[in-house]
Design a protein around this motif. Structure first.
Motif, mmCIF file in Angstrom:
data_model
loop_
_atom_site.group_PDB
_atom_site.id
_atom_site.type_symbol
_atom_site.label_atom_id
_atom_site.label_comp_id
_atom_site.label_asym_id
_atom_site.label_seq_id
_atom_site.Cartn_x
_atom_site.Cartn_y
_atom_site.Cartn_z
ATOM 1 N N LYS A 1 72.098 58.919 41.603
ATOM 2 C CA LYS A 1 72.762 60.139 41.140
ATOM 3 C C LYS A 1 73.034 61.075 42.321
ATOM 4 O O LYS A 1 72.361 61.017 43.351
ATOM 5 C CB LYS A 1 71.912 60.857 40.078
ATOM 6 C CG LYS A 1 71.552 59.986 38.871
ATOM 7 C CD LYS A 1 72.777 59.496 38.128
ATOM 8 C CE LYS A 1 72.375 58.648 36.916
ATOM 9 N NZ LYS A 1 73.550 58.150 36.180
ATOM 10 N N THR B 1 73.424 68.161 43.285
ATOM 11 C CA THR B 1 74.381 69.205 42.906
ATOM 12 C C THR B 1 74.774 70.053 44.113
ATOM 13 O O THR B 1 75.835 70.678 44.120
ATOM 14 C CB THR B 1 73.783 70.106 41.815
ATOM 15 O OG1 THR B 1 72.558 70.657 42.293
ATOM 16 C CG2 THR B 1 73.512 69.304 40.544
ATOM 17 N N VAL C 1 87.311 63.410 38.082
ATOM 18 C CA VAL C 1 87.041 64.796 37.695
ATOM 19 C C VAL C 1 88.090 65.221 36.681
ATOM 20 O O VAL C 1 89.191 64.643 36.613
ATOM 21 C CB VAL C 1 87.056 65.738 38.926
ATOM 22 C CG1 VAL C 1 85.931 65.392 39.883
ATOM 23 C CG2 VAL C 1 88.397 65.673 39.637
ATOM 24 N N ARG D 1 87.226 74.957 41.682
ATOM 25 C CA ARG D 1 87.052 73.722 40.919
ATOM 26 C C ARG D 1 87.646 72.536 41.673
ATOM 27 O O ARG D 1 88.589 72.679 42.442
ATOM 28 C CB ARG D 1 87.725 73.848 39.555
ATOM 29 C CG ARG D 1 87.071 74.894 38.649
ATOM 30 C CD ARG D 1 87.830 75.028 37.358
ATOM 31 N NE ARG D 1 87.223 76.033 36.491
ATOM 32 C CZ ARG D 1 87.745 76.442 35.341
ATOM 33 N NH1 ARG D 1 88.907 75.918 34.929
ATOM 34 N NH2 ARG D 1 87.137 77.348 34.620
ATOM 35 N N PRO E 1 78.655 72.523 44.572
ATOM 36 C CA PRO E 1 79.413 71.994 43.434
ATOM 37 C C PRO E 1 78.540 71.973 42.185
ATOM 38 O O PRO E 1 77.343 71.693 42.256
ATOM 39 C CB PRO E 1 79.773 70.571 43.866
ATOM 40 C CG PRO E 1 79.625 70.579 45.348
ATOM 41 C CD PRO E 1 78.548 71.555 45.665
ATOM 42 N N THR E 2 79.109 72.261 41.038
ATOM 43 C CA THR E 2 78.377 72.236 39.772
ATOM 44 C C THR E 2 79.047 71.269 38.813
ATOM 45 O O THR E 2 80.238 70.952 38.957
ATOM 46 C CB THR E 2 78.311 73.635 39.134
ATOM 47 O OG1 THR E 2 79.642 74.096 38.885
ATOM 48 C CG2 THR E 2 77.599 74.613 40.052
ATOM 49 N N ALA E 3 78.276 70.798 37.831
ATOM 50 C CA ALA E 3 78.795 69.882 36.824
ATOM 51 C C ALA E 3 77.976 70.051 35.554
ATOM 52 O O ALA E 3 76.852 70.559 35.602
ATOM 53 C CB ALA E 3 78.717 68.440 37.329
ATOM 54 N N PRO E 4 78.518 69.640 34.394
ATOM 55 C CA PRO E 4 77.736 69.712 33.150
ATOM 56 C C PRO E 4 76.499 68.808 33.252
ATOM 57 O O PRO E 4 76.551 67.743 33.839
ATOM 58 C CB PRO E 4 78.716 69.200 32.080
ATOM 59 C CG PRO E 4 80.061 69.332 32.689
ATOM 60 C CD PRO E 4 79.888 69.152 34.150
ATOM 61 N N THR E 5 75.404 69.243 32.657
ATOM 62 C CA THR E 5 74.179 68.454 32.650
ATOM 63 C C THR E 5 74.215 67.457 31.497
ATOM 64 O O THR E 5 74.297 67.848 30.334
ATOM 65 C CB THR E 5 72.935 69.357 32.502
ATOM 66 O OG1 THR E 5 72.870 70.232 33.630
ATOM 67 C CG2 THR E 5 71.659 68.515 32.439
ATOM 68 N N SER F 1 78.667 59.421 34.583
ATOM 69 C CA SER F 1 78.738 60.885 34.627
ATOM 70 C C SER F 1 77.956 61.423 35.816
ATOM 71 O O SER F 1 76.984 60.805 36.273
ATOM 72 C CB SER F 1 78.158 61.482 33.335
ATOM 73 O OG SER F 1 78.861 61.032 32.214
ATOM 74 N N LEU F 2 78.398 62.614 36.307
ATOM 75 C CA LEU F 2 77.647 63.264 37.382
ATOM 76 C C LEU F 2 76.276 63.680 36.881
ATOM 77 O O LEU F 2 76.152 64.229 35.792
ATOM 78 C CB LEU F 2 78.407 64.503 37.890
ATOM 79 C CG LEU F 2 79.691 64.254 38.689
ATOM 80 C CD1 LEU F 2 80.356 65.570 39.019
ATOM 81 C CD2 LEU F 2 79.391 63.492 39.967
ATOM 82 N N THR G 1 73.140 66.155 37.293
ATOM 83 C CA THR G 1 72.754 67.435 37.889
ATOM 84 C C THR G 1 71.265 67.405 38.239
ATOM 85 O O THR G 1 70.518 66.513 37.816
ATOM 86 C CB THR G 1 73.029 68.584 36.910
ATOM 87 O OG1 THR G 1 72.176 68.409 35.770
ATOM 88 C CG2 THR G 1 74.485 68.592 36.462
#
Length: 480
Positions: free
Chosen positions: A234, A237, A248, A259, A324-328, A337-338, A340
């Motif tokens: 993984k 973040t 993305v 973004r 960078p941020t992404a949904p958990t 999926s990314l 976090t």
């Protein structure tokens, strides 16, 4: 005839004297050559307190009688004079067993104080001895081999099952009830090889469900390695480094923020700008430099476009900076999926490890109090127990160092409890006067609810003095 040996001492000093053996009553030897034995005293001189090595006596184990043993200390020599007062444990009655050699100390006392066995008891003993089927069903434990689902079992029958021994506890015969059913069976934590039962090393999977086995450190290590390997795949973040084809979401055309931009967004943005060929064609139609300059000022500047594009990330193998941020994703998610940091942390929590470094002496059952925390991710552990902060399945383990302060060998049970109720026994040991360290089997407790409290305790069958020298206790929630 058996050889009689032994030494009579008063502390560290031998006591010279005379040993006198007298049959409790007359008896006979009814096998050839037949003999009659009369209760005439047999005197054995022990000038240095030791029974002479050549002393043999007739055994009485098969003759259903006993000897009266007396010992008279010598008080003078030349001639020998012996005291009429005997020292404890003399006098006493004992049989002479039918073996090659017996020590006097092994006969003190045998508990046989009557001359012969009662006639009724003797008859019952002969009936049992002559009927193997009857003898096999009176008391004791009866090995039955590997558990057979179609076989009938009753109290005292012992079987092997799941690399453990189990003893049936029901008086009435039964069949078809597997040994992990505690209403009908009692588990003995011994493997068929005779070794203390440790954790099962089966690799983590569906086979763990309802297996009744505690996992070994090896199998727990393997699943933790799998989890750590999954985490290693993984992205962080903060300043993540991607490989392959990173996907993305599409951004709204014209967006200008931090973004991530995909290639579709970039291509759409470029399509809205003027084509250089078209611009040049239009310029060729113009003769006025001032008008041309004014027209060019209204068109896209390639330097500005390139500068803007340099601020965007490529869809293929993008490189991000900053934060960078992404949904958990939800716990248990297993796709591209990314991930976090919140997702990665949730996989390994709650977890704790606590230690007891000070000794506690008691004569009662004792719930172990811990005075040192090495790890407590959710501040869920008090000095005596772990309060579940998040529902799920948890794995627990540990170890206890004990000292028996009594002179008698004593058994100890180390139990794990949920809300003060026994869940299972983690370890059993019997200790003489002295100490031992008992590593505990790791155990899975499925379905712990929020607020339930898990403790470990030392349980003894009777009151005696012992010390809990040290202990450690660990646990964590499984990410499944």
């Amino acid at each position: 005839m058996p050889t009689l040996t032994g030494t009579i001492e008063n502390g560290s000093v031998v006591v010279p004297g005379k040993l006198v053996l007298t049959l409790a009553n007359g008896t006979v030897k009814d096998t050839a050559p037949k003999k009659v034995f009369v209760p005439k005293p047999i005197e054995i001189l022990c000038p240095d307190g030791v029974i002479p090595g050549s002393t043999t006596v007739e055994e009485t184990e098969t003759k259903f009688t006993s000897y009266l043993f007396e010992y008279f200390p010598r008080i003078s020599t030349s001639p020998d004079v012996f005291s009429e007062d005997q020292l404890s444990p003399f006098p006493f009655y004992s049989i002479i067993p039918n073996i090659a050699s017996v020590d006097l100390a092994d006969l003190v006392p045998t508990g046989m104080v009557s001359d012969v066995l009662a006639t009724g008891a003797l008859r019952i003993a002969k009936i049992i001895a002559n009927d193997p089927a009857l003898a096999a069903n009176i008391g004791g434990v009866f090995p039955k081999g590997a558990y057979n689902n179609s076989a009938s079992y009753k109290r005292g029958d012992m079987v092997s099952y799941l690399d453990r021994f189990f003893i049936a506890s029901e008086v009435a015969p039964f069949s078809g009830i597997i040994p992990t059913n505690v209403a009908y069976w009692m588990e003995i934590p011994i493997q068929p090889t005779g070794s203390v039962a440790l954790g099962d090393s089966t690799t983590y999977g569906a086979g763990w469900d309802a297996s009744g086995l505690a996992p070994s450190q090896d199998s727990v290590y393997d699943i933790l390695e799998i989890i750590q390997g999954a985490i290693a795949l993984k992205a962080n973040t903060t300043s993540p480094t991607f490989a392959g084809n990173v996907i993305v979401p599409n951004q709204t055309a014209g967006s200008n923020n931090t973004r991530a931009a995909n290639t579709a967004y970039v291509d759409t943005g470029l399509a809205l700008k003027s084509d250089l060929t078209y611009v040049n064609t239009q310029l060729a139609l113009k003769a006025d430099d001032a008008a041309t300059t004014s027209a060019l000022a209204l068109k896209a500047n390639t330097t500005t476009v390139n500068t803007s594009l340099a601020l965007k990330a490529n869809l293929a193998s993008p490189t991000f900076t900053g934060n960078p941020t992404a949904p958990t994703p939800a716990i248990g998610d297993n796709d591209t999926s990314l991930a976090t940091t919140a997702f990665a942390q949730a996989l390994c929590r709650p977890a704790f490890r606590v230690n007891k470094t000070t000794g506690t002496t008691t004569t009662l059952n004792y719930t172990i109090l811990f005075n040192s925390e090495a790890l407590d991710t959710n501040a869920a552990f008090t000095d005596d127990g772990f309060t579940c902060p998040l529902a799920g399945s948890y794995l627990f383990g540990g170890g206890v160092g004990l000292t028996n302060n009594d002179s008698v060998v004593r058994p100890f049970n180390i139990n794990i409890n949920v809300n003060g109720t026994l869940f299972n026994t983690l370890g059993q040991i019997a200790i003489g006067n002295g100490g031992a360290t008992l590593p505990l089997s790791s155990i899975l407790i499925p379905g712990l609810a929020v607020g339930q409290i898990v403790t470990i305790s030392v349980v003894i069958p009777v009151s005696f003095s012992y010390t809990v020298n040290s202990a450690y206790f660990w646990g964590f929630r499984l990410p499944v």
